[in-house]
Motif scaffolding. Sequence first.
Motif, PDB file in Angstrom:
ATOM      1  N   GLY A 153       4.112 -23.290  19.247  1.00 27.16           N
ATOM      2  CA  GLY A 153       2.706 -22.940  19.051  1.00 27.16           C
ATOM      3  C   GLY A 153       2.532 -21.469  18.703  1.00 27.16           C
ATOM      4  N   VAL A 154       3.314 -20.598  19.338  1.00 22.41           N
ATOM      5  CA  VAL A 154       3.246 -19.167  19.018  1.00 22.41           C
ATOM      6  C   VAL A 154       3.678 -18.941  17.573  1.00 22.41           C
ATOM      7  CG1 VAL A 154       4.137 -16.882  19.588  1.00 22.41           C
ATOM      8  CG2 VAL A 154       3.610 -18.492  21.415  1.00 22.41           C
ATOM      9  N   LEU A 155       4.713 -19.634  17.133  1.00 24.90           N
ATOM     10  CA  LEU A 155       5.157 -19.517  15.744  1.00 24.90           C
ATOM     11  C   LEU A 155       4.044 -19.899  14.779  1.00 24.90           C
ATOM     12  CD1 LEU A 155       7.329 -19.202  13.528  1.00 24.90           C
ATOM     13  CD2 LEU A 155       7.987 -21.576  13.991  1.00 24.90           C
ATOM     14  N   LYS A 156       3.271 -20.920  15.120  1.00 28.45           N
ATOM     15  CA  LYS A 156       2.223 -21.421  14.225  1.00 28.45           C
ATOM     16  C   LYS A 156       0.981 -20.533  14.234  1.00 28.45           C
ATOM     17  CE  LYS A 156      -0.582 -25.548  13.301  1.00 28.45           C
ATOM     18  NZ  LYS A 156      -0.861 -26.960  13.718  1.00 28.45           N
ATOM     19  N   TYR A 157       0.557 -20.107  15.432  1.00 28.45           N
ATOM     20  CA  TYR A 157      -0.738 -19.442  15.551  1.00 28.45           C
ATOM     21  C   TYR A 157      -0.653 -17.925  15.698  1.00 28.45           C
ATOM     22  CZ  TYR A 157      -2.502 -24.164  16.268  1.00 28.45           C
ATOM     23  OH  TYR A 157      -2.815 -25.498  16.110  1.00 28.45           O
ATOM     24  N   GLN A 158       0.480 -17.389  16.166  1.00 31.86           N
ATOM     25  CA  GLN A 158       0.628 -15.951  16.360  1.00 31.86           C
ATOM     26  C   GLN A 158       1.985 -15.491  15.835  1.00 31.86           C
ATOM     27  OE1 GLN A 158      -0.354 -16.223  20.726  1.00 31.86           O
ATOM     28  NE2 GLN A 158      -1.817 -14.603  20.233  1.00 31.86           N
ATOM     29  N   PRO A 159       2.209 -15.615  14.537  1.00 29.62           N
ATOM     30  CA  PRO A 159       3.535 -15.314  13.984  1.00 29.62           C
ATOM     31  C   PRO A 159       3.975 -13.869  14.194  1.00 29.62           C
ATOM     32  CG  PRO A 159       1.892 -15.590  12.235  1.00 29.62           C
ATOM     33  CD  PRO A 159       1.247 -16.033  13.503  1.00 29.62           C
ATOM     34  N   THR A 160       3.031 -12.931  14.200  1.00 30.21           N
ATOM     35  CA  THR A 160       3.420 -11.530  14.403  1.00 30.21           C
ATOM     36  C   THR A 160       3.930 -11.318  15.820  1.00 30.21           C
ATOM     37  OG1 THR A 160       1.732 -10.863  12.804  1.00 30.21           O
ATOM     38  CG2 THR A 160       2.657  -9.144  14.198  1.00 30.21           C
ATOM     39  N   LYS A 161       3.284 -11.965  16.791  1.00 30.39           N
ATOM     40  CA  LYS A 161       3.781 -11.881  18.164  1.00 30.39           C
ATOM     41  C   LYS A 161       5.194 -12.442  18.241  1.00 30.39           C
ATOM     42  CE  LYS A 161       1.320 -13.284  21.796  1.00 30.39           C
ATOM     43  NZ  LYS A 161       0.725 -14.186  22.828  1.00 30.39           N
ATOM     44  N   LEU A 162       5.433 -13.577  17.591  1.00 31.40           N
ATOM     45  CA  LEU A 162       6.766 -14.174  17.630  1.00 31.40           C
ATOM     46  C   LEU A 162       7.797 -13.249  16.998  1.00 31.40           C
ATOM     47  CD1 LEU A 162       8.242 -16.894  18.373  1.00 31.40           C
ATOM     48  CD2 LEU A 162       8.217 -17.309  15.916  1.00 31.40           C
ATOM     49  N   ALA A 163       7.431 -12.597  15.893  1.00 37.86           N
ATOM     50  CA  ALA A 163       8.368 -11.672  15.252  1.00 37.86           C
ATOM     51  C   ALA A 163       8.730 -10.523  16.193  1.00 37.86           C
ATOM     52  CB  ALA A 163       7.755 -11.134  13.958  1.00 37.86           C
ATOM     53  N   ALA A 164       7.739 -10.039  16.967  1.00 39.35           N
ATOM     54  CA  ALA A 164       8.022  -8.972  17.933  1.00 39.35           C
ATOM     55  C   ALA A 164       8.906  -9.490  19.062  1.00 39.35           C
ATOM     56  CB  ALA A 164       6.706  -8.422  18.485  1.00 39.35           C
ATOM     57  N   ARG A 188      -0.092  -9.707  21.945  1.00 41.74           N
ATOM     58  CA  ARG A 188      -1.360  -9.973  21.263  1.00 41.74           C
ATOM     59  C   ARG A 188      -1.912  -8.712  20.585  1.00 41.74           C
ATOM     60  NH1 ARG A 188      -5.623 -11.820  25.396  1.00 41.74           N
ATOM     61  NH2 ARG A 188      -5.456  -9.614  25.933  1.00 41.74           N
ATOM     62  N   GLN A 189      -1.428  -7.570  20.985  1.00 46.84           N
ATOM     63  CA  GLN A 189      -1.936  -6.299  20.443  1.00 46.84           C
ATOM     64  C   GLN A 189      -1.676  -6.223  18.939  1.00 46.84           C
ATOM     65  OE1 GLN A 189      -3.828  -4.364  22.390  1.00 46.84           O
ATOM     66  NE2 GLN A 189      -3.470  -5.940  23.938  1.00 46.84           N
ATOM     67  N   PRO A 190      -2.512  -5.485  18.203  1.00 39.74           N
ATOM     68  CA  PRO A 190      -3.572  -4.566  18.661  1.00 39.74           C
ATOM     69  C   PRO A 190      -4.915  -5.232  18.916  1.00 39.74           C
ATOM     70  CG  PRO A 190      -3.380  -4.442  16.295  1.00 39.74           C
ATOM     71  CD  PRO A 190      -2.321  -5.419  16.742  1.00 39.74           C
ATOM     72  N   TYR A 191      -4.914  -6.567  19.102  1.00 34.06           N
ATOM     73  CA  TYR A 191      -6.163  -7.291  19.298  1.00 34.06           C
ATOM     74  C   TYR A 191      -6.340  -7.697  20.752  1.00 34.06           C
ATOM     75  CZ  TYR A 191      -6.429  -7.734  14.218  1.00 34.06           C
ATOM     76  OH  TYR A 191      -6.505  -7.467  12.880  1.00 34.06           O
ATOM     77  N   VAL A 192      -7.591  -7.683  21.209  1.00 36.54           N
ATOM     78  CA  VAL A 192      -7.912  -8.263  22.492  1.00 36.54           C
ATOM     79  C   VAL A 192      -8.422  -9.687  22.299  1.00 36.54           C
ATOM     80  CG1 VAL A 192     -10.285  -7.339  22.564  1.00 36.54           C
ATOM     81  CG2 VAL A 192      -9.086  -7.868  24.695  1.00 36.54           C
ATOM     82  N   VAL A 193      -9.098  -9.961  21.170  1.00 32.98           N
ATOM     83  CA  VAL A 193      -9.378 -11.319  20.706  1.00 32.98           C
ATOM     84  C   VAL A 193      -8.630 -11.452  19.387  1.00 32.98           C
ATOM     85  CG1 VAL A 193     -11.120 -12.990  19.989  1.00 32.98           C
ATOM     86  CG2 VAL A 193     -11.626 -11.377  21.834  1.00 32.98           C
ATOM     87  N   TYR A 194      -7.587 -12.231  19.393  1.00 33.35           N
ATOM     88  CA  TYR A 194      -6.588 -12.221  18.323  1.00 33.35           C
ATOM     89  C   TYR A 194      -7.222 -12.429  16.952  1.00 33.35           C
ATOM     90  CZ  TYR A 194      -1.936 -12.857  16.312  1.00 33.35           C
ATOM     91  OH  TYR A 194      -0.781 -12.706  15.585  1.00 33.35           O
ATOM     92  N   GLY A 195      -7.052 -11.421  16.085  1.00 32.09           N
ATOM     93  CA  GLY A 195      -7.532 -11.485  14.727  1.00 32.09           C
ATOM     94  C   GLY A 195      -8.997 -11.140  14.540  1.00 32.09           C
ATOM     95  N   HIS A 196      -9.734 -10.861  15.635  1.00 33.16           N
ATOM     96  CA  HIS A 196     -11.179 -10.645  15.506  1.00 33.16           C
ATOM     97  C   HIS A 196     -11.676  -9.357  16.160  1.00 33.16           C
ATOM     98  CE1 HIS A 196     -12.046 -14.629  13.780  1.00 33.16           C
ATOM     99  NE2 HIS A 196     -11.100 -15.077  14.578  1.00 33.16           N
ATOM    100  N   LEU A 197     -11.150  -8.981  17.292  1.00 33.72           N
ATOM    101  CA  LEU A 197     -11.619  -7.777  17.983  1.00 33.72           C
ATOM    102  C   LEU A 197     -10.418  -6.963  18.434  1.00 33.72           C
ATOM    103  CD1 LEU A 197     -13.996  -6.133  19.196  1.00 33.72           C
ATOM    104  CD2 LEU A 197     -13.675  -7.464  21.313  1.00 33.72           C
ATOM    105  N   ARG A 198     -10.299  -5.768  17.871  1.00 39.33           N
ATOM    106  CA  ARG A 198      -9.192  -4.895  18.253  1.00 39.33           C
ATOM    107  C   ARG A 198      -9.461  -4.279  19.620  1.00 39.33           C
ATOM    108  NH1 ARG A 198      -6.027  -3.448  13.495  1.00 39.33           N
ATOM    109  NH2 ARG A 198      -5.190  -1.678  14.670  1.00 39.33           N
TER     110      ARG A 198
END
Length: 478
Positions: A249-260, A387-397
């Motif tokens: 699920g992380v790979l699908k929805y938060q790929p940058t987090k997975l890369a880190a 999840r950084q630099p977002y507190v709401v992923y992709g919407h609010l830094r």
Amino acid sequence: MEFDALMLSRIQFAFTIAFHIIFPAFTIGLASWLMALEFNWLRTGNPLYRNLFRFWVKVFAVSFGLGVVSGIVMSYQFGTNWSRFSEFTGNVLGPVIAYEVFTAFFLEAAFLGIMLFGWERVGDRLHFFATCMVALGTLLSAFWILSANSWMQTPDGFAIENGKAVPVDWFKVVFNPSFPLRYAHMVLGCYLTTAFAVAGMSAWMLLRHPHDAPEAKLVGARRSMSMALWFAAIFVPIQIIIGDLHGLGVLKYQPTKLAAIEGNWDRMANMPLRLFAIPDEEAETNHYEIAIPKIGSWVLTHAFDGVVPGLKEVPPDERPPVWPVFFSFRIMVGLGFAMLGLGLWSLYMRWRGTLFSNRLFLTATMIMTPSGFGAILFGWFTAEIGRQPYVVYGHLRTADAVSPITAGAVTASLATFVVVYAFVFGFGSYYLAKLLRRGPDPVEDIRGDDLGKKPKRPFSVPDEGLEGRPGHRAQPAE
């Protein structure tokens, strides 16, 4: 690193939640553990289970109280330190948190007093019902809190109107894409945290007494340790499977987090499994890398030629801090496999008939007491820093979510929290250690009228409330 209001507010929230999370994690599992003990008491009539319940419910009460105290502080920080976050998410997260209060907290509050103080007043079955309701309340609380946190990770079911998130589909808000697996992963993590804590504390009690000590002195610790290790041996492998599914699920929805997490800079197929490396964010590379070729792609995508995203696909200001995410994840996984190893070792010890007598195994079990807490903390670091630099992923830094306050104000409140938490949690830890040092009463003390040995103060260490009472037999010196 500039220690401005943003950084200090992040440190303050991380400090308070790191203290807070270990207590709900323990009490969620401990409530169900108490339910299992009382069920066995009703099923078998064996006074050992009631005796163990009376011991562990004291540990639950202290841990629950510390969790409530530390949790209240965090809710105020949303207004004082993160007002812009509250303004953006209030229409979505406000009702979700309110549901947690109405369904979970009220349920726990309604039945907690009966569970802690009412056994002799309401009867066995009604008391067991109260214990079940407290356990259900802890699971409901985790449900709503994980739903809110998962929405921040994978937001869904909302629209942005006038710069604010507005719900348009509550089902998608609550059951957002990452929530089901994150909830299962967290609850099972809480159960395993309690299992290893109970097993480790029981092993410590056994190590304190000689192997040939009277059976009445050892039977409670043996039974607790046996039940906890059975649970660990069965459910640690299931937790690893759930974690693997969550990774998809992380790979699908938060790929940058997975890369880190993987320290992967370039998008690639046949990615190696990096066991160790020193990520270098400035050079966008890893130093001293130890890796197994191709296995990384297979673990993450279930295909050896699976493509894994890289950090270079996004600008540097869209990337999370790589170093803490990379190492936090590996510490969490390492602790998970250490749990698996101890669970398998316990099966071998049972087969050998030395589960309670092998001092090396007992010492290892005792050392693993905090392993569940560590896994939860480092898993939380991975999820939240990733999840950084977002507190709401992709919407609010995160930088746009902080309140317009001064660094001095945050420094003062942070210093106050450090002092107060040191006092409160120091005292709580001391009292818990005192309870654990005393351990469960010997089984022989609870046969017949087991209420005759109950302390005057329900959560005092038993000897404290019994001194001077007629018929009280002092425990032998140890």
